[in-house]
Write an enzyme that holds these catalytic residues in place. Structure first.
Site, PDB file in Angstrom:
ATOM      1  CD  GLU A 103      45.078 137.318 129.228  1.00 16.58           C
ATOM      2  OE1 GLU A 103      45.476 137.703 128.110  1.00 16.58           O
ATOM      3  OE2 GLU A 103      45.632 136.410 129.880  1.00 16.58           O
ATOM      4  CG  HIS A 118      30.214 138.983 123.622  1.00 12.92           C
ATOM      5  ND1 HIS A 118      30.126 140.096 124.430  1.00 12.92           N
ATOM      6  CD2 HIS A 118      29.816 137.923 124.367  1.00 12.92           C
ATOM      7  CE1 HIS A 118      29.671 139.727 125.610  1.00 12.92           C
ATOM      8  NE2 HIS A 118      29.483 138.414 125.604  1.00 12.92           N
ATOM      9  CB  CYS A 157      47.052 130.622 126.355  1.00 14.18           C
ATOM     10  SG  CYS A 157      46.579 131.074 128.029  1.00 14.18           S
TER      11      CYS A 157
END
Length: 152
Positions: free
Chosen positions: A137, A76, A26
């Site tokens: 998530e 986005h 990550c």
């Protein structure tokens, strides 16, 4: 009779992030299909002449608040911690036309949900309270924020 009710509305948005200094995958820029559940606590309006009679809050009013403060800004976008070296990455990506949300925290689900709680609470009418949030998530990983757990 008390008649305190919880109402919940769910929201979805797509966002990318990277965890500065993280020791796993990550640390790379990657994205998620986030799902946010917002639960409010209140009493239904008892005035039969009120347009919102019987409602704790009109779901469309809650939708407007969450869309303006969370969904539209984050959807986005790439969320980056500008209190780290990711400030340069944010600047570079933004200069190339990418949508960036600059935060001063590590953009984990845990820290994002704290930010979201503060943003939503600041927009709620005084007669309502934010009961809890759930930020998914992935289908199997999520963070929860409960007002009752917050100790100042």
């Amino acid at each position: 009779m008390n008649n305190t009710i919880r109402i919940t509305k769910e929201f979805k948005f797509e966002a990318g992030h990277a965890l500065y200094g993280y020791d796993g995958l990550c640390k790379n820029v990657h994205g998620h299909s986030y799902k946010l559940s917002v639960t409010l606590l209140g009493k239904p309006i008892t005035d039969s002449n009120h347009a919102k009679y019987g409602m704790v809050m009109d779901f469309s009013d809650l939708k407007k608040i969450v869309n303006e403060t969370i969904v539209k800004p984050f959807d986005h976008a790439t969320v980056l911690n500008i209190s780290s070296s990711h400030k340069e990455l944010a600047d570079s990506m933004e200069s190339r036309g990418h949508k960036i949300v600059r935060v001063d925290y590590q953009p984990t689900s845990e820290m994002m949900i704290v930010d979201f709680a503060a943003k939503i609470k600041s927009r709620l009418p005084d007669f309502l309270s934010l009961h809890h949030l759930i930020l998914r998530e992935t289908d199997t990983c999520y963070a929860e924020w409960y007002a009752s757990d917050q100790i100042d």
